[in-house]
Design an enzyme around this catalytic site. Structure first.
Site, PDB file in Angstrom:
ATOM      1  N   LYS A  74     -20.976  -2.180  77.545  1.00 24.13           N
ATOM      2  CA  LYS A  74     -20.816  -1.094  78.511  1.00 24.13           C
ATOM      3  C   LYS A  74     -21.148   0.267  77.883  1.00 24.13           C
ATOM      4  O   LYS A  74     -21.235   0.401  76.648  1.00 24.13           O
ATOM      5  CB  LYS A  74     -19.384  -1.117  79.049  1.00 24.13           C
ATOM      6  CG  LYS A  74     -19.073  -2.378  79.891  1.00 24.13           C
ATOM      7  CD  LYS A  74     -17.657  -2.306  80.475  1.00 24.13           C
ATOM      8  CE  LYS A  74     -17.364  -3.477  81.378  1.00 24.13           C
ATOM      9  NZ  LYS A  74     -15.994  -3.380  81.977  1.00 24.13           N
TER      10      LYS A  74
ATOM     11  N   TYR B 177     -20.795  -4.919  90.922  1.00 28.49           N
ATOM     12  CA  TYR B 177     -19.321  -4.981  91.005  1.00 28.49           C
ATOM     13  C   TYR B 177     -18.818  -5.072  92.444  1.00 28.49           C
ATOM     14  O   TYR B 177     -17.649  -4.790  92.705  1.00 28.49           O
ATOM     15  CB  TYR B 177     -18.710  -3.783  90.290  1.00 28.49           C
ATOM     16  CG  TYR B 177     -18.661  -3.945  88.783  1.00 28.49           C
ATOM     17  CD1 TYR B 177     -17.820  -4.892  88.190  1.00 28.49           C
ATOM     18  CD2 TYR B 177     -19.439  -3.170  87.942  1.00 28.49           C
ATOM     19  CE1 TYR B 177     -17.763  -5.052  86.816  1.00 28.49           C
ATOM     20  CE2 TYR B 177     -19.387  -3.321  86.557  1.00 28.49           C
ATOM     21  CZ  TYR B 177     -18.541  -4.262  86.007  1.00 28.49           C
ATOM     22  OH  TYR B 177     -18.474  -4.418  84.648  1.00 28.49           O
TER      23      TYR B 177
ATOM     24  N   ARG C 182     -14.656 -15.036  76.851  1.00 30.25           N
ATOM     25  CA  ARG C 182     -13.458 -14.274  77.234  1.00 30.25           C
ATOM     26  C   ARG C 182     -12.455 -14.255  76.080  1.00 30.25           C
ATOM     27  O   ARG C 182     -11.743 -13.265  75.892  1.00 30.25           O
ATOM     28  CB  ARG C 182     -12.868 -14.814  78.535  1.00 30.25           C
ATOM     29  CG  ARG C 182     -13.882 -14.701  79.679  1.00 30.25           C
ATOM     30  CD  ARG C 182     -13.299 -14.523  81.049  1.00 30.25           C
ATOM     31  NE  ARG C 182     -12.551 -13.315  81.199  1.00 30.25           N
ATOM     32  CZ  ARG C 182     -12.991 -12.220  81.851  1.00 30.25           C
ATOM     33  NH1 ARG C 182     -14.224 -12.175  82.353  1.00 30.25           N
ATOM     34  NH2 ARG C 182     -12.227 -11.176  81.983  1.00 30.25           N
TER      35      ARG C 182
ATOM     36  N   ARG D 264     -12.693  -6.111  72.396  1.00 33.48           N
ATOM     37  CA  ARG D 264     -12.028  -4.981  73.063  1.00 33.48           C
ATOM     38  C   ARG D 264     -10.953  -4.364  72.161  1.00 33.48           C
ATOM     39  O   ARG D 264     -10.749  -3.151  72.170  1.00 33.48           O
ATOM     40  CB  ARG D 264     -11.467  -5.425  74.410  1.00 33.48           C
ATOM     41  CG  ARG D 264     -12.588  -5.548  75.469  1.00 33.48           C
ATOM     42  CD  ARG D 264     -12.107  -6.238  76.713  1.00 33.48           C
ATOM     43  NE  ARG D 264     -13.051  -6.112  77.840  1.00 33.48           N
ATOM     44  CZ  ARG D 264     -13.003  -6.860  78.933  1.00 33.48           C
ATOM     45  NH1 ARG D 264     -12.068  -7.790  79.057  1.00 33.48           N
ATOM     46  NH2 ARG D 264     -13.885  -6.687  79.897  1.00 33.48           N
TER      47      ARG D 264
ATOM     48  N   ASN E  67     -13.917  -0.336  78.584  1.00 32.23           N
ATOM     49  CA  ASN E  67     -13.438  -1.441  77.742  1.00 32.23           C
ATOM     50  C   ASN E  67     -14.551  -2.238  77.046  1.00 32.23           C
ATOM     51  O   ASN E  67     -14.405  -3.420  76.785  1.00 32.23           O
ATOM     52  CB  ASN E  67     -12.475  -2.336  78.532  1.00 32.23           C
ATOM     53  CG  ASN E  67     -13.129  -2.985  79.728  1.00 32.23           C
ATOM     54  OD1 ASN E  67     -14.314  -2.788  79.970  1.00 32.23           O
ATOM     55  ND2 ASN E  67     -12.369  -3.773  80.467  1.00 32.23           N
TER      56      ASN E  67
ATOM     57  N   HIS F 248     -18.440  -6.536  79.279  1.00 39.75           N
ATOM     58  CA  HIS F 248     -18.194  -7.352  80.476  1.00 39.75           C
ATOM     59  C   HIS F 248     -18.499  -8.796  80.135  1.00 39.75           C
ATOM     60  O   HIS F 248     -19.471  -9.070  79.433  1.00 39.75           O
ATOM     61  CB  HIS F 248     -19.124  -6.916  81.622  1.00 39.75           C
ATOM     62  CG  HIS F 248     -19.145  -7.894  82.766  1.00 39.75           C
ATOM     63  ND1 HIS F 248     -18.159  -7.925  83.726  1.00 39.75           N
ATOM     64  CD2 HIS F 248     -19.998  -8.915  83.065  1.00 39.75           C
ATOM     65  CE1 HIS F 248     -18.416  -8.919  84.577  1.00 39.75           C
ATOM     66  NE2 HIS F 248     -19.527  -9.534  84.202  1.00 39.75           N
TER      67      HIS F 248
ATOM     68  N   GLU G 182     -24.881 -13.401  87.925  1.00 39.13           N
ATOM     69  CA  GLU G 182     -25.022 -12.157  87.163  1.00 39.13           C
ATOM     70  C   GLU G 182     -26.261 -12.195  86.267  1.00 39.13           C
ATOM     71  O   GLU G 182     -26.931 -11.169  86.081  1.00 39.13           O
ATOM     72  CB  GLU G 182     -23.746 -11.906  86.354  1.00 39.13           C
ATOM     73  CG  GLU G 182     -22.565 -11.601  87.277  1.00 39.13           C
ATOM     74  CD  GLU G 182     -21.227 -11.468  86.575  1.00 39.13           C
ATOM     75  OE1 GLU G 182     -20.243 -11.128  87.267  1.00 39.13           O
ATOM     76  OE2 GLU G 182     -21.139 -11.711  85.348  1.00 39.13           O
TER      77      GLU G 182
END
Ligand code: ADP
Ligand code: MG
Length: 131
Positions: A3, A43, A79, A96, A106, A109, A120
């Protein structure tokens, strides 16, 4: 995606290294500054949430890296290495935890399912751009 906060703070290279070291293969990657329309569409699933407008503004505040990653159990394992949405709650050593400052900025993604990963991925890449 890496990000805008992480790109602006100079963490993109370390984050890519972290991802590769964790066993992910990069199948596609691009450096891109999203338009408001693109960020809003990406989003869309969050459009009823109170932070949607701020999220879209943040995601267009600077360029990002978008990538398709491959690994066994990729969605869950990614994740795990990125950590919780709120960096204050992210486990030590996660991306993160290491590189993010706040729940809105953060650093990364990650897709939340194989189905959404496919959607995506095709948001950013044509078939010819995926190795
Ligand atoms: P994740 O990115 O961990 O999958 P979500 O899908 O719940 O998290 O949210 C998408 C993104 O929206 C988050 O990564 C974060 O940038 C932003 N976000 C989520 N919750 C909040 C919040 N309470 N306040 C501000 N931004 C938020
Ligand atoms: Mg999510």
């Amino acid at each position: 995606m890496i990000k805008p906060d992480a790109v602006a703070n100079g963490h993109a290279g370390k984050i890519i290294d972290h991802i590769i070291t964790a066993g992910f293969q990069i199948k596609a990657m691009k450096y891109i500054h999203l338009t408001e329309e693109q960020a809003g569409a990406f989003y869309e699933v969050h459009k009823e949430r109170p932070f949607y407008a701020d999220l879209v503004s943040f995601m267009i505040s600077g360029p990002i890296f978008a990538a398709i990653l491959e690994k066994d159990n990729a969605v869950a394992d990614f994740r795990t290495i990125i950590g919780a949405t709120d960096p204050q709650k992210a486990d030590a050593g996660t991306i993160r935890n290491l590189y993010a400052k706040s729940i809105d900025a953060n650093a990364v993604h990650g897709s939340d399912s194989d189905e959404n990963a496919a959607i995506e991925g095709s948001f950013f890449f044509t078939a010819a751009e995926i190795f």
